[in-house]
Design an enzyme around this catalytic site. Structure first.
Site, short mmCIF file in Angstrom:
data_model
loop_
_atom_site.label_atom_id
_atom_site.label_comp_id
_atom_site.label_asym_id
_atom_site.label_seq_id
_atom_site.Cartn_x
_atom_site.Cartn_y
_atom_site.Cartn_z
N CYS A 28 78.87 57.28 128.14
CA CYS A 28 80.05 56.43 128.42
C CYS A 28 80.43 56.53 129.50
O CYS A 28 80.80 57.83 130.24
CB CYS A 28 80.75 57.61 126.99
SG CYS A 28 82.70 56.48 127.07
N GLY A 39 74.62 45.11 123.61
CA GLY A 39 75.34 44.09 124.31
C GLY A 39 75.26 42.27 124.34
O GLY A 39 73.88 41.68 124.43
N LEU A 41 86.45 58.36 123.76
CA LEU A 41 86.03 59.00 123.36
C LEU A 41 86.24 59.67 122.01
O LEU A 41 86.38 60.64 121.60
CB LEU A 41 85.01 60.10 123.27
CG LEU A 41 83.41 59.15 124.04
CD1 LEU A 41 82.64 59.56 125.11
CD2 LEU A 41 82.81 58.26 122.88
N ASN A 77 75.87 59.21 116.30
CA ASN A 77 76.24 59.12 117.61
C ASN A 77 77.21 60.55 118.09
O ASN A 77 77.76 60.33 117.93
CB ASN A 77 77.03 57.82 118.01
CG ASN A 77 76.51 57.05 120.33
OD1 ASN A 77 77.90 58.14 120.22
ND2 ASN A 77 76.69 56.61 120.12
C1 LIG Z 1 85.73 49.70 121.26
C2 LIG Z 1 84.20 50.37 121.66
C3 LIG Z 1 84.07 51.36 121.41
C4 LIG Z 1 82.98 52.11 121.69
N1 LIG Z 1 82.01 53.55 121.70
C5 LIG Z 1 80.92 54.16 121.97
C6 LIG Z 1 81.07 54.98 121.04
O1 LIG Z 1 81.21 56.34 120.93
N2 LIG Z 1 79.36 56.18 122.09
C7 LIG Z 1 78.38 54.81 121.99
O2 LIG Z 1 77.71 55.24 122.08
N3 LIG Z 1 79.35 53.84 123.30
C8 LIG Z 1 80.39 52.99 122.48
N4 LIG Z 1 80.80 52.11 122.81
C9 LIG Z 1 79.68 50.61 123.19
C10 LIG Z 1 78.92 50.30 122.93
O3 LIG Z 1 78.30 50.52 121.17
C11 LIG Z 1 78.52 49.07 122.38
O4 LIG Z 1 76.92 49.67 123.43
C12 LIG Z 1 78.76 47.92 124.08
O5 LIG Z 1 79.93 48.03 123.71
C13 LIG Z 1 78.11 46.70 123.96
O6 LIG Z 1 77.14 46.47 123.02
P1 LIG Z 1 78.32 45.03 123.05
O7 LIG Z 1 78.67 44.33 124.13
O8 LIG Z 1 78.12 43.83 121.32
O9 LIG Z 1 80.47 45.50 122.17
C14 LIG Z 1 81.69 51.10 122.03
C15 LIG Z 1 82.33 50.17 122.48
C16 LIG Z 1 83.58 49.72 122.81
C17 LIG Z 1 83.83 48.05 122.95
#
Ligand SMILES: Cc1cc2nc3c(=O)[nH]c(=O)nc-3n(C[C@H](O)[C@H](O)[C@H](O)COP(=O)(O)O)c2cc1C
Ligand SMILES: Cc1cc2nc3c(=O)[nH]c(=O)nc-3n(C[C@H](O)[C@H](O)[C@H](O)COP(=O)(O)OP(=O)(O)OC[C@H]3O[C@@H](n4cnc5c(N)ncnc54)[C@H](O)[C@@H]3O)c2cc1C
Ligand code: FES
Lengths: 314, 279
Positions: free
Chosen positions: A139, A252, A82, A108
């Protein structure tokens, strides 16, 4: 005159998400699209349903030491922790850029204490230009706050109540998959006043460098995202849809229009695209086009006719 | 000023092995692809494969425009699965090329002597810088360029032909098979006294151990030094915060900077070697 189902009807992709009308159901996932400006050279931000910005805390946060990311089979682990500019710098330096575009902005947020969640919400509510708040109680990469709130129904409800009490903006609560029963948490935040839920955040994982006999990530564990998590995410979205009345945003592993359609047909009101942005910076644009093509091909006139159209036996 | 990056479909024109585990890719891109600044990089990915998922960062080794196309050269070392697959690409195959990305080297007008210091494939961005110095900048005539190139063996001194004849050249090999017997920083240390600190600029790229020893070597001098750093990347455009390095921010404050967006080129004095661990 009857609309020609083979042409693009303006607004055909529009969705109403707890009072927030989006051009289409495709949003960017927090932490994977920066503050929007990073992807502006590759995407027309005006075409997105919404942009969900990187998680914001009251004060700037440095985040975890590197290495922070590691690719795994069909996915990646991250332990960014974060890192962010803080809510005030976001409003002063990042929000004006986003306001130039005709796109919903979803902030967010993250806090280590309930009071911090409340104060971040207050500051964002008074700043013009934020259309909704997504509360990250999920997180896995920080020691305090985050997932601790997301793993217990009572704690999740307390955070939701605190944020709800501070704002008239739609409140979306983002859930963690790292729990035994996600529907329990979803129901708790619904009762506490959430307007919608989004899921899933990353699944906690780990990977080891066998040559050095050390974890690949400095944080040892990280959050798994990308195509590998999609079936798990879809199953959880399906479970949550059946247990709450508020809209559910599916997240996801969504990389293609077909992936997005699986979530929408299952009943998600919208989807978020995360890791796919890294693989292909214009992924969101192709997903929007692909959903539209599908609707034309299947003669579906509006999103309402598509969402939740899943047929199951029994 | 850096031009706007784009995502382009490139076509492999040639993929040639230049040393064991090292290969040179020549990629044809649309003319619209922006001109890279030396030190900038591209993210490349094979669109026909589902895996590896993430694109891989590679520095620009050469760039020209000819016959209505842009031609990009990349000098690569096989490090793992992704680069191993790239090494086996046939001519005619396609690659997506995202770039040019990052902040490249900057040469102040008062610089009279440039020292290029490279370890292994770290020579790639410096060869491109030399190409730009030699062929395009009118005022470069007033500047001396000396390259210090190091590698494990003579064979692994890849890209040597891009330096020979274009600048003063010193080589070092770990096994002594070419030039100085030892590492490149030790070789540079022997010469360092000959350079005027005020008008000399060192531009370096190589393994972290080389950069660290360079930092120690330069600590008591006033010689300016910019280094190109590497870190694992996901997005390459500053969005994921995955590729950070610890940087000193003055007044005892430290922070993380993105290699892909704030770098990959940093002043060597900015690097924080023992950052405090925060959760
Ligand atoms: C590098 C990275 C940083 C992320 N930072 C946050 C964040 O700051 N806050 C949050 O709620 N989710 C965060 N996520 C989670 C994503 O928003 C998402 O829920 C998760 O990656 C699953 O989706 P995806 O498979 O399409 O990536 C992050 C994911 C990644 C890969
Ligand atoms: C700005 C930049 C410029 C680069 N320029 C070049 C270049 O011109 N030529 C070249 O051969 N290589 C270059 N690299 C390194 C190259 O990106 C990595 O070797 C490559 O990503 C490894 O991918 P892989 O799938 O083959 O290996 P993996 O299986 O992913 O990893 C193998 C090993 O490489 C390390 N590694 C993985 N990703 C990176 C990375 N992004 N940076 C450094 N180490 C990494 C891993 O820690 C591991 O030890 C550059 C890296 C950066 C950040
Ligand atoms: S690789 Fe994503 S911020 Fe640098």
């Amino acid at each position: 005159m009857e609309a020609d189902k083979n042409t693009v009807v303006p607004g055909r992709l529009a969705v109403d998400l707890c009072g927030l009308v989006l051009k289409n159901p495709v949003m960017t996932a927090s932490g994977t699209f920066g503050y929007g400006e990073e992807y502006a050279p590759f995407c027309d931000l005006n075409r997105l349903g919404a942009i969900v910005v990187k998680g914001l805390s009251l004060e700037p946060r440095a985040g975890n030491p590197p290495p922070r990311i590691m690719e795994t089979r069909c996915g990646m682990l991250n332990a960014v922790g974060l890192q962010n500019v803080g809510v005030r710098a976001f409003i002063a330096k990042k929000l004006p850029f986003l306001r130039q575009f005709n796109v919903a902005v979803i902030a967010n947020i993250f806090g280590e204490t309930i009071d911090e969640y409340r104060r971040v919400t207050e500051i964002l509510t008074h700043a013009a230009g934020v259309n909704a708040i997504e509360v990250n109680i999920s997180c896995p990469n920080v020691k305090k706050g985050g997932v601790a709130f997301g793993a217990h129904p009572d704690a999740a409800a307390s955070v939701t109540e605190a944020v709800r009490g501070e704002t008239d903006l739609p409140v979306i609560v983002k859930l963690t998959p790292n729990v035994t029963d996600i529907t329990e948490i979803a129901q708790a935040v619904e009762s506490a006043g959430a307007d919608a839920v989004s899921l899933i955040n990353t699944l906690t994982g780990m990977s080891v460098d066998i040559e050095r006999r050390r974890p690949h990530l400095a944080n040892v564990t990280g959050g798994l995202s990308g195509p590998a998590v999609k079936p798990v995410a879809l199953r959880m979205v399906w479970q949550v849809i059946r247990s709450v009345k508020i809209p559910v945003i599916g997240i996801g592993g969504i990389s293609t229009a077909a992936d997005a359609l699986e979530f929408l047909i299952t009943g998600a009101s919208a989807v978020q695209i995360g890791t796919a942005n890294f693989i292909h910076p214009a992924a969101t644009m192709e997903i929007i086009d692909g959903i539209e093509d599908y609707m034309i091909r299947h003669r579906i006139g509006c999103m309402q006719d598509l969402l939740g159209s899943l047929q199951t036996d029994g | 000023m850096a031009e706007k990056p784009s995502i382009a479909i490139g076509q492999v024109m040639e993929n040639r092995s230049v040393a064991p585990g090292h290969f040179l890719l020549t990629i044809r891109l649309p003319l619209s692809f922006a001109t890279p600044i030396p030190g900038q990089f591209v993210m490349i990915r094979d669109p026909d494969r589902d895996e590896p998922l993430l694109p891989r960062p590679i520095s620009v080794y050469g760039f020209q425009r000819e016959d209505g196309h842009a031609i990009l050269n990349l000098l690569c070392r096989v490090a793992g699965r992704g680069t191993s697959l790239f090494s086996r690409l046939n001519s005619g195959s396609t690659l997506t090329v995202l770039g040019p990305l990052g902040r490249g080297f900057t040469i102040d007008p008062d610089v009279r002597q440039i020292l290029l210091v490279a370890g292994g494939v770290g020579a790639a961005p410096l060869a491109f810088l030399l190409q730009e110095c030699v062929f395009s900048k009118p005022h470069s005539a007033k500047r001396q360029v000396t390259a210090y190139l190091g590698a494990g063996t003579a064979e692994l001194l890849t890209g040597l032909n891009r330096f020979e004849g274009f600048c003063n050249l010193r080589t070092a090999t770990d096994d002594g098979s070419c030039g100085y017997h030892g590492n490149v920083t030790e070789m540079l240390a022997l010469d360092l006294g000959e350079y005027d600190a005020k008008s000399t600029l060192i531009l370096a790229c190589g393994p972290m151990a080389m950069i660290r020893s360079l930092d120690l070597l330069l600590r008591d001098t006033r010689i300016r030094c910019q280094v190109s750093l590497e870190e694992r990347m996901a997005c390459g455009v500053g969005a994921c915060l995955g590729c950070v390095v610890a940087i000193k921010e003055g007044e005892g404050r430290n922070g993380y900077r993105r290699v892909c967006h704030d770098g990959p080129v940093f002043d060597i004095g900015e690097i924080h070697w023992n950052p405090p661990v925060e959760g």
